[in-house]
Structures are given as structure tokens and as C-alpha cells.
Scaffold this motif. Structure first.
Motif, PDB file in Angstrom:
ATOM      1  N   ARG A  58      28.574  41.879  32.295  1.00 23.62           N
ATOM      2  CA  ARG A  58      28.600  41.098  31.062  1.00 23.62           C
ATOM      3  C   ARG A  58      28.667  42.052  29.868  1.00 23.62           C
ATOM      4  O   ARG A  58      28.192  43.185  29.937  1.00 23.62           O
ATOM      5  CB  ARG A  58      27.344  40.234  30.909  1.00 23.62           C
ATOM      6  CG  ARG A  58      27.195  39.138  31.938  1.00 23.62           C
ATOM      7  CD  ARG A  58      25.896  38.358  31.738  1.00 23.62           C
ATOM      8  NE  ARG A  58      25.751  37.304  32.728  1.00 23.62           N
ATOM      9  CZ  ARG A  58      26.218  36.073  32.587  1.00 23.62           C
ATOM     10  NH1 ARG A  58      26.857  35.742  31.474  1.00 23.62           N
ATOM     11  NH2 ARG A  58      26.055  35.180  33.537  1.00 23.62           N
TER      12      ARG A  58
ATOM     13  N   GLY B 207      27.287  39.020  25.103  1.00 26.14           N
ATOM     14  CA  GLY B 207      28.595  38.368  25.125  1.00 26.14           C
ATOM     15  C   GLY B 207      28.864  37.629  26.413  1.00 26.14           C
ATOM     16  O   GLY B 207      27.939  37.307  27.169  1.00 26.14           O
ATOM     17  N   PRO B 208      30.138  37.384  26.691  1.00 23.26           N
ATOM     18  CA  PRO B 208      30.508  36.548  27.842  1.00 23.26           C
ATOM     19  C   PRO B 208      30.392  37.282  29.175  1.00 23.26           C
ATOM     20  O   PRO B 208      30.313  38.517  29.236  1.00 23.26           O
ATOM     21  CB  PRO B 208      31.964  36.192  27.551  1.00 23.26           C
ATOM     22  CG  PRO B 208      32.473  37.361  26.765  1.00 23.26           C
ATOM     23  CD  PRO B 208      31.308  37.818  25.918  1.00 23.26           C
ATOM     24  N   HIS B 209      30.410  36.481  30.225  1.00 23.27           N
ATOM     25  CA  HIS B 209      30.416  36.992  31.599  1.00 23.27           C
ATOM     26  C   HIS B 209      31.799  37.560  31.913  1.00 23.27           C
ATOM     27  O   HIS B 209      32.818  36.908  31.687  1.00 23.27           O
ATOM     28  CB  HIS B 209      30.066  35.832  32.545  1.00 23.27           C
ATOM     29  CG  HIS B 209      30.102  36.208  33.990  1.00 23.27           C
ATOM     30  ND1 HIS B 209      30.899  35.569  34.913  1.00 23.27           N
ATOM     31  CD2 HIS B 209      29.427  37.160  34.675  1.00 23.27           C
ATOM     32  CE1 HIS B 209      30.711  36.103  36.107  1.00 23.27           C
ATOM     33  NE2 HIS B 209      29.822  37.071  35.979  1.00 23.27           N
TER      34      HIS B 209
ATOM     35  N   LYS C  92      40.859  39.202  35.738  1.00 24.28           N
ATOM     36  CA  LYS C  92      39.618  39.972  35.684  1.00 24.28           C
ATOM     37  C   LYS C  92      39.913  41.453  35.466  1.00 24.28           C
ATOM     38  O   LYS C  92      39.285  42.116  34.627  1.00 24.28           O
ATOM     39  CB  LYS C  92      38.821  39.785  36.967  1.00 24.28           C
ATOM     40  CG  LYS C  92      37.488  40.522  36.970  1.00 24.28           C
ATOM     41  CD  LYS C  92      36.843  40.519  38.343  1.00 24.28           C
ATOM     42  CE  LYS C  92      36.479  39.119  38.781  1.00 24.28           C
ATOM     43  NZ  LYS C  92      35.752  39.129  40.077  1.00 24.28           N
TER      44      LYS C  92
ATOM     45  N   HIS D 176      41.059  42.169  31.913  1.00 25.19           N
ATOM     46  CA  HIS D 176      39.956  42.109  30.949  1.00 25.19           C
ATOM     47  C   HIS D 176      39.085  43.361  31.026  1.00 25.19           C
ATOM     48  O   HIS D 176      38.751  43.983  30.007  1.00 25.19           O
ATOM     49  CB  HIS D 176      39.125  40.851  31.207  1.00 25.19           C
ATOM     50  CG  HIS D 176      38.220  40.499  30.074  1.00 25.19           C
ATOM     51  ND1 HIS D 176      37.453  39.360  30.052  1.00 25.19           N
ATOM     52  CD2 HIS D 176      37.932  41.144  28.909  1.00 25.19           C
ATOM     53  CE1 HIS D 176      36.760  39.314  28.929  1.00 25.19           C
ATOM     54  NE2 HIS D 176      37.027  40.378  28.229  1.00 25.19           N
TER      55      HIS D 176
END
Length: 340
Positions: A247, A251-253, A289, A292
Motif C-alpha cells: 500500500r 493511500g490506496p491498496h 498491477k 502501477h
């Protein structure tokens, strides 16, 4: 002498083992034995017997398992009109191969029943062949025949295809689950290959098959993780953090990974999904994924269960290269690492 009698008959004694005990009408004719004499020898109490249309057993006793396999292959290979081979198939490739439960026996499955206990033997042929099931031979068809694996001289369908053909005729949920589990646990093939064949055969709509597949995928992932642990240990790689979620701080997962080396900014993920032919690789969850994480400076290594099983040294070299390249990259963003 008639046109069916060869000028120089071949003696039967030059053949050995099962090939001399199971023969077709054409083969017998090539050895100087006309159809009328074959019929006479197959009368009640005679020395021969007909196993399948055009296929004969040259002794009066019950056929062995090897003789039944040979009879089914001869029936499927020599009956019906000759069909031109399509595609890039080798001229030496068999026109028929054993599949289903009988093929699983040949592959060494302990959960498959013995060959002599099978009422029918499945044989796989091209869909263009004009054949019908008869006696103990059950004809199954394929748009394109897989590459056969020869086992003790018998052409057999590869395990994933043989499993799908076997499961297609089974309604007993525990038997289906045991066969699928043995395929992965016994190292015969990967779970994704089995799921792909079951999907192709449209068997994933059956509840007992879906339940067995869930067990199969869990088994496949557990084995892949064990092989990953062994690869890291045996090839002297640094110990990673195992099975973690990433994470951003506050913030986001970002996603879960199977191994993470925070000091190197390298993550590894085992991809156990069954690939779909229609799926765009750039639209897959793994691609998103990786994209990112790599924007954050984290290198993501994709690892297939098959690679861990067949070539762990190559996979270890890929991971080692990624770790060594860490010094040439800008430091990655800080991420929060949590147990998964």
C-alpha cells in the motif's frame, strides 16, 4: 488365388508380442489369409475371435489389457475412409490415440481404475473421421489432435486432454476431485492446463466439476509456493518477505505479491490464472498491477508454476538479475508492507 491374396504372403511368426495377436482384416490378408478363412477361424470354439469390427484376436482366451488397447487403436486407425491430414501434422503422427481413463492409467494415475476394469476404452480421432463407437471402443473427436505421448509403445493423449475426456464421462464428484488433485500433486501437469482443457470441453458448468476445480487451483497454488520457497533457498537468493500486501502510505491498496525484497525494490508474483485465448494481455490484472508498481520504482517479476516445476534455475536467474539491477535504478517510492 484371387485379387485379395498377396503374391508373397508374409508369415505371421515374424511378428512379436501383441502385434502378432491382434490384427485387422487387411493385415491378415497381407499375410495370405483371406476373409473367408478368418471368418471360419472365428466360429464358436475356433482358435480366433473378433474383438471389434475388422479387428481379430488370434487366440481363444480373453484379451489382455494390452490387446484391448491395440484392438481399439487398430479399429480407430484402419476403419472408415482415409482422411487427408490437415495443418502441419507430422506424417508419423498417429491417426488415433488413447484418451480418458485408459490414458490416465498409462500415465500412471493411482486413482484411475485398472485397464481390465474399464467397460470402454476412449480413443481420440479427428472429427473428420467417419467412425462410430462400438463394443468396448468409444470414439471421441477433436477439431485438432494434440501431440500424442508414447507410453510403452501406445500413443496416449497428454494428461490435460485425457483428464477432460475422463471427467466428461464421470458424475461421481469425489472421483473427479481425486483425479484432478492427483494430476497436480503427482507432477503430471499444471492446474492452469487442466482448467483450460475443462473450459474447452465446456465442463465448467457442472457443479461437481467446479467444486473440484476450486480444490485443484488451491492445490496448484500451494505446490507453486512450495517450489518458490525451495528455489530461493537452493539458489542462495536473499530471503524476501513472503505473501504480503503493498500500500502507499495513507493511500490506496497496490495489490498482493508472493515475495517482496524491499531493500531491492523487487516483487514477485506467481501467476496461476488459466489464460483465456480471447483475453488481451495488456488488459489483464497482472499487467495493470505491474504497470502501477513499476511507476513507483518497483520491479515486478512474473512467475509461472510450470517454470518453477520445469526450470527453477532459469527462474532463479531472472530474479537474481532483477535484484542485481536494483543499484542502477532510482530509489522507489516508500510503500507500506502488510501480511496478506
Amino acid at each position: 488365388m484371387n485379387h485379395d491374396t498377396p503374391l508373397s504372403p508374409l508369415p505371421l511368426r515374424h511378428l512379436s508380442d501383441v502385434r502378432s495377436r491382434v490384427m485387422t482384416t487387411r493385415q491378415l490378408r497381407e499375410h495370405g489369409i483371406p476373409a473367408a478363412e478368418t471368418t471360419e477361424r472365428c466360429r464358436a470354439g475356433g482358435p480366433w475371435q473378433q474383438l471389434l469390427p475388422g479387428v481379430y484376436l488370434l487366440h481363444p482366451g480373453p484379451p489382455t489389457s494390452e490387446e484391448r488397447l491395440q484392438a481399439v487403436l487398430l479399429y480407430a486407425s484402419h476403419r472408415g475412409p482415409t482422411v487427408p491430414r490437415q495443418g502441419a501434422a507430422s506424417e508419423d503422427a498417429p491417426e488415433a490415440m488413447i484418451t480418458g481413463l485408459a490414458a490416465l492409467v498409462l500415465h500412471g494415475f493411482a486413482e484411475a481404475p485398472p485397464l481390465l476394469g474399464l467397460d470402454r476404452i476412449d480413443v481420440l480421432v479427428s472429427r473428420t473421421r467417419r467412425l462410430r463407437s462400438t463394443g468396448f471402443a468409444r470414439i471421441l473427436r477433436a477439431v485438432e489432435l494434440p501431440v500424442a505421448q508414447e507410453i510403452t509403445g501406445v500413443p496416449a493423449a497428454p494428461v490435460p486432454r485425457a483428464l477432460a475426456d475422463a471427467v466428461g464421462g464421470l458424475t461421481d464428484a469425489p472421483t473427479v476431485r481425486r483425479l484432478l488433485t492427483e494430476a497436480v500433486r503427482g507432477g503430471h501437469c499444471e492446474a492452469t492446463a487442466v482448467v483450460r482443457e475443462l473450459s474447452r470441453a465446456r465442463l465448467l458448468t457442472r457443479p461437481h466439476v467446479v467444486d473440484a476445480v476450486d480444490t485443484l487451483l488451491a492445490e496448484g497454488r500451494a505446490l507453486a509456493e512450495q517450489r518458490l520457497y525451495a528455489m530461493v533457498r537452493e539458489h542462495g537468493l536473499p530471503d524476501p518477505l513472503w505473501n504480503v500486501d503493498l500500500r502507499l502510505p495513507g493511500g490506496p491498496h497496490l495489490g498482493g505479491v508472493d515475495a517482496f525484497w524491499p531493500e531491492y525494490g523487487v516483487a514477485l508474483e506467481i501467476d496461476t490464472r488459466a489464460p483465456r485465448p480471447e483475453e488481451d494481455p495488456l488488459a489483464s490484472p497482472f499487467f495493470h498491477k505491474r504497470e502501477h508498481l513499476e511507476r513507483l520504482g518497483i520491479t515486478v517479476v512474473r512467475c509461472l508454476p510450470r517454470t518453477l516445476r520445469e526450470t527453477p534455475d532459469q527462474q532463479a536467474a531472472v530474479v537474481r538479475t532483477a535484484l542485481m539491477a536494483a543499484g542502477d535504478r532510482e530509489p522507489g517510492a516508500y510503500v507500506v508492507v502488510l501480511p496478506r
